[in-house]
Design a protein around this motif. Structure first.
Motif, short mmCIF file in Angstrom:
data_model
loop_
_atom_site.label_atom_id
_atom_site.label_comp_id
_atom_site.label_asym_id
_atom_site.label_seq_id
_atom_site.Cartn_x
_atom_site.Cartn_y
_atom_site.Cartn_z
N LEU A 156 40.58 46.53 45.17
CA LEU A 156 40.18 45.58 44.13
C LEU A 156 39.62 44.30 44.74
O LEU A 156 38.65 43.73 44.23
N LEU A 157 40.22 43.85 45.84
CA LEU A 157 39.70 42.67 46.52
C LEU A 157 38.27 42.89 46.99
O LEU A 157 37.41 42.01 46.85
N ALA A 158 38.01 44.07 47.54
CA ALA A 158 36.65 44.37 48.01
C ALA A 158 35.68 44.39 46.84
O ALA A 158 34.51 43.97 46.98
N LYS A 159 36.13 44.85 45.70
CA LYS A 159 35.28 44.88 44.51
C LYS A 159 35.05 43.48 43.95
O LYS A 159 33.97 43.18 43.44
N MET A 160 36.06 42.62 44.06
CA MET A 160 35.96 41.26 43.51
C MET A 160 34.96 40.41 44.27
O MET A 160 34.14 39.72 43.67
N SER A 161 35.04 40.43 45.61
CA SER A 161 34.16 39.58 46.40
C SER A 161 34.20 39.99 47.87
O SER A 161 35.30 40.18 48.41
N PRO A 162 33.04 40.07 48.53
CA PRO A 162 33.04 40.37 49.97
C PRO A 162 33.70 39.28 50.80
O PRO A 162 34.13 39.53 51.92
N VAL A 163 33.82 38.08 50.23
CA VAL A 163 34.48 36.97 50.92
C VAL A 163 35.95 37.32 51.22
O VAL A 163 36.53 36.83 52.19
N LEU A 164 36.53 38.18 50.39
CA LEU A 164 37.94 38.54 50.54
C LEU A 164 38.16 39.68 51.53
O LEU A 164 39.30 40.01 51.84
N VAL A 165 37.08 40.27 51.99
CA VAL A 165 37.19 41.38 52.94
C VAL A 165 37.17 40.81 54.36
O VAL A 165 36.14 40.78 55.04
#
Length: 267
Positions: A156-165
């Motif tokens: 879900l983090l990856a889907k929310m924003s690449p900044v979180l990856v």
């Protein structure tokens, strides 16, 4: 952290969460279905973390003697209003799920913990909730625990924003079940995300024996747009299929929510 959590739920539309979309309806429908064999013979039920009462009111309207415990004052107020609107009798308490001394020992047939573990970031607090559940359950009473999978949340983090990856964000989540990145909203900052194996260990360490471990949503969240577009007839077909496979162990980590049903061990 608790103040941030309280503020989040004070302003969150929890009332609509379980009914507004097919991908959230399936959480409620699956939980009710999987508990049916236990609730049909029960007389007393406590829900720790009752929110606006979706489950508590359902079971009270089925004739059970229900005690609903909720920490957030705004949700307690809405729960009371919902009970009044439905002319439903149940006992409502504003309290923390970790300490419910007002509920007598060995008085409950079933205890539901379908939300608190999402936000108890300390192991001792998670254990405290299950110890209280154990205390108030009758011998061989039934406990139901919901949790959010940290493996699902990583995706879900990856889907929310690449900044979180990032290595730091993903390693922290994987190792601790926490998300500390300032970019995420309050639900994630105040959340605790479990692994299926961890939830089983916690349940057993607090005096319970496993009966079921269910992938509450299955892989539905990955096809959310398509599920939400289904007609009612199509949704019921999907739900029937989902209920036939939700016990499959390989689905547990990828499901948004997991559900553990356990029985209180003999002393």
């Amino acid at each position: 952290m608790q103040d941030e959590y309280l503020e989040y739920y004070a302003n969150y539309d929890e009332e609509q969460r379980l009914t507004s979309q097919n991908i959230t309806r399936i959480e409620f429908d699956t939980t009710i279905d999987q508990l049916a064999e236990f609730t049909q013979q029960a007389k007393t039920l406590t829900e720790l973390g009752a929110a606006t009462g979706r489950y508590s009111l359902y079971y009270a309207n089925q004739g059970l003697d229900v005690t609903a415990v909720e920490l957030v004052p705004e949700l307690v107020e809405q729960l009371r209003a919902n009970a009044k609107q439905q002319a439903t009798n149940l006992s409502i308490h504003e309290a923390n799920a970790t300490a419910v001394s007002f509920i007598p020992d060995q008085s409950q047939d079933i205890v539901l913990v379908l939300g608190p573990l999402y936000h108890l970031q300390q192991q001792c607090d998670r254990e405290a909730v299950l110890r209280e559940a154990n205390r108030i359950l009758k011998p061989n009473g039934i406990l139901a625990i919901a949790y959010v999978s940290r493996f699902f949340v990583a995706g879900l983090l990856a889907k929310m924003s690449p900044v979180l990856v990032t290595p730091d964000v993903l390693a922290t989540l994987n190792e601790t079940g926490l998300i500390t990145a300032p970019e995420v909203d309050t639900f994630f900052r105040t959340g605790y995300f479990s692994t299926p194996a961890e939830i089983e260990r916690l349940t057993q360490s607090c005096g319970f024996a496993m009966k079921k471990h269910i992938a509450t949503d299955g892989f539905g969240r990955y096809i959310g747009k398509e599920l939400n577009a289904l007609t009612e007839t199509q949704y019921q077909s999907w739900l029937s299929y989902h209920l036939s496979v939700c016990h499959e162990p390989s689905l547990l980590g990828s499901s948004n929510h997991g559900l553990v049903i356990a029985t209180k061990c003999a002393s």
